[in-house]
Design a protein around this motif. Structure first.
Motif, mmCIF file in Angstrom:
data_model
loop_
_atom_site.group_PDB
_atom_site.id
_atom_site.type_symbol
_atom_site.label_atom_id
_atom_site.label_comp_id
_atom_site.label_asym_id
_atom_site.label_seq_id
_atom_site.Cartn_x
_atom_site.Cartn_y
_atom_site.Cartn_z
ATOM 1 N N PHE A 10 43.769 41.420 33.505
ATOM 2 C CA PHE A 10 43.971 40.493 34.614
ATOM 3 C C PHE A 10 42.913 39.412 34.573
ATOM 4 N N CYS A 11 43.137 38.374 35.346
ATOM 5 C CA CYS A 11 42.190 37.271 35.459
ATOM 6 C C CYS A 11 41.598 37.257 36.858
ATOM 7 N N ILE A 12 40.343 36.886 36.934
ATOM 8 C CA ILE A 12 39.640 36.763 38.202
ATOM 9 C C ILE A 12 39.339 35.291 38.412
ATOM 10 N N THR A 20 34.164 39.971 42.907
ATOM 11 C CA THR A 20 35.488 40.542 42.669
ATOM 12 C C THR A 20 35.418 41.646 41.627
ATOM 13 N N LEU A 21 34.620 41.459 40.596
ATOM 14 C CA LEU A 21 34.461 42.497 39.581
ATOM 15 C C LEU A 21 33.790 43.736 40.165
ATOM 16 N N GLU A 22 32.858 43.552 41.078
ATOM 17 C CA GLU A 22 32.252 44.694 41.775
ATOM 18 C C GLU A 22 33.291 45.438 42.601
ATOM 19 N N ALA A 23 34.215 44.721 43.227
ATOM 20 C CA ALA A 23 35.287 45.362 43.993
ATOM 21 C C ALA A 23 36.201 46.167 43.074
ATOM 22 N N VAL A 24 36.464 45.656 41.871
ATOM 23 C CA VAL A 24 37.284 46.384 40.897
ATOM 24 C C VAL A 24 36.607 47.688 40.506
ATOM 25 N N LEU A 25 35.316 47.622 40.212
ATOM 26 C CA LEU A 25 34.597 48.838 39.824
ATOM 27 C C LEU A 25 34.491 49.832 40.971
ATOM 28 N N ALA A 26 34.436 49.336 42.212
ATOM 29 C CA ALA A 26 34.420 50.225 43.375
ATOM 30 C C ALA A 26 35.751 50.961 43.502
ATOM 31 N N GLY A 45 39.624 28.952 33.955
ATOM 32 C CA GLY A 45 39.814 29.151 35.386
ATOM 33 C C GLY A 45 39.017 30.282 35.987
ATOM 34 N N GLY A 46 38.206 30.978 35.211
ATOM 35 C CA GLY A 46 37.440 32.093 35.761
ATOM 36 C C GLY A 46 37.032 33.098 34.711
ATOM 37 N N LEU A 47 37.521 34.324 34.852
ATOM 38 C CA LEU A 47 37.107 35.429 34.003
ATOM 39 C C LEU A 47 38.321 36.277 33.648
ATOM 40 N N GLU A 48 38.511 36.542 32.364
ATOM 41 C CA GLU A 48 39.576 37.448 31.929
ATOM 42 C C GLU A 48 38.968 38.831 31.740
ATOM 43 N N VAL A 49 39.623 39.860 32.272
ATOM 44 C CA VAL A 49 39.096 41.221 32.247
ATOM 45 C C VAL A 49 40.099 42.146 31.573
ATOM 46 N N GLN A 50 39.607 42.984 30.671
ATOM 47 C CA GLN A 50 40.394 44.070 30.100
ATOM 48 C C GLN A 50 39.698 45.362 30.468
ATOM 49 N N VAL A 72 41.715 40.245 46.712
ATOM 50 C CA VAL A 72 41.733 38.786 46.759
ATOM 51 C C VAL A 72 40.926 38.247 45.583
ATOM 52 N N GLY A 73 41.512 37.329 44.835
ATOM 53 C CA GLY A 73 40.827 36.726 43.694
ATOM 54 C C GLY A 73 41.308 37.244 42.361
ATOM 55 N N ILE A 74 42.123 38.298 42.362
ATOM 56 C CA ILE A 74 42.674 38.827 41.117
ATOM 57 C C ILE A 74 44.092 38.301 40.960
ATOM 58 N N LEU A 75 44.339 37.700 39.804
ATOM 59 C CA LEU A 75 45.682 37.236 39.493
ATOM 60 C C LEU A 75 46.462 38.390 38.877
ATOM 61 N N ALA A 76 47.694 38.202 38.545
ATOM 62 C CA ALA A 76 48.621 39.256 38.122
ATOM 63 C C ALA A 76 48.000 40.290 37.186
ATOM 64 N N VAL A 77 48.106 41.559 37.575
ATOM 65 C CA VAL A 77 47.595 42.675 36.771
ATOM 66 C C VAL A 77 48.684 43.104 35.809
#
Length: 112
Positions: A10-12, A20-26, A45-50, A72-77
């Motif tokens: 997904f993209c942040i 937002t990445l801290e919320a994902v890890l939580a 546009g931000g950060l791509e996360v795998q 909020v802040g995460i685009l399509a997973v």
């Protein structure tokens, strides 16, 4: 044993990517999932996360995906396929063909 795993991609958005990445890890921690890997890549546009996570059953992974979609802040997973584990006949470590340190020195040869 947590042997069911999946990859999320997904993209942040760029506004608050660290929060937002801290919320994902939580979310991963609260669902008691195993974090197998986390890769980030800066994009325009931000950060791509795998994210690769493992759970005891499929329900935990489904719930994780649903919660990630609500942040909020995460685009399509997207869920990516996981490659099957193949048993290897190779040695357990990669440096098996390398001789011991300083093996060319005659004194080291005698002591080894």
């Amino acid at each position: 044993m947590k042997n069911t795993q999946t990859n999320f991609r997904f993209c942040i958005e760029d506004d608050a990517s660290v929060a937002t990445l801290e919320a994902v890890l939580a979310i991963v921690r609260r669902l008691d999932l195993d974090l197998r890997s986390l890769r980030t890549h800066a994009i325009a546009g931000g950060l791509e996360v795998q994210l690769r996570v493992a759970a005891a059953d499929e329900d935990g992974l489904t719930l994780c995906r649903m919660r990630l979609n609500n942040v909020v802040g995460i685009l399509a997973v997207r869920v990516l396929p996981v490659a099957p584990v193949v048993a290897s006949t190779e040695p357990a470590y990669a440096y098996s063909a390398i001789p011991p340190y300083n093996s060319a020195h005659p004194h080291r040869q005698e002591s080894v």
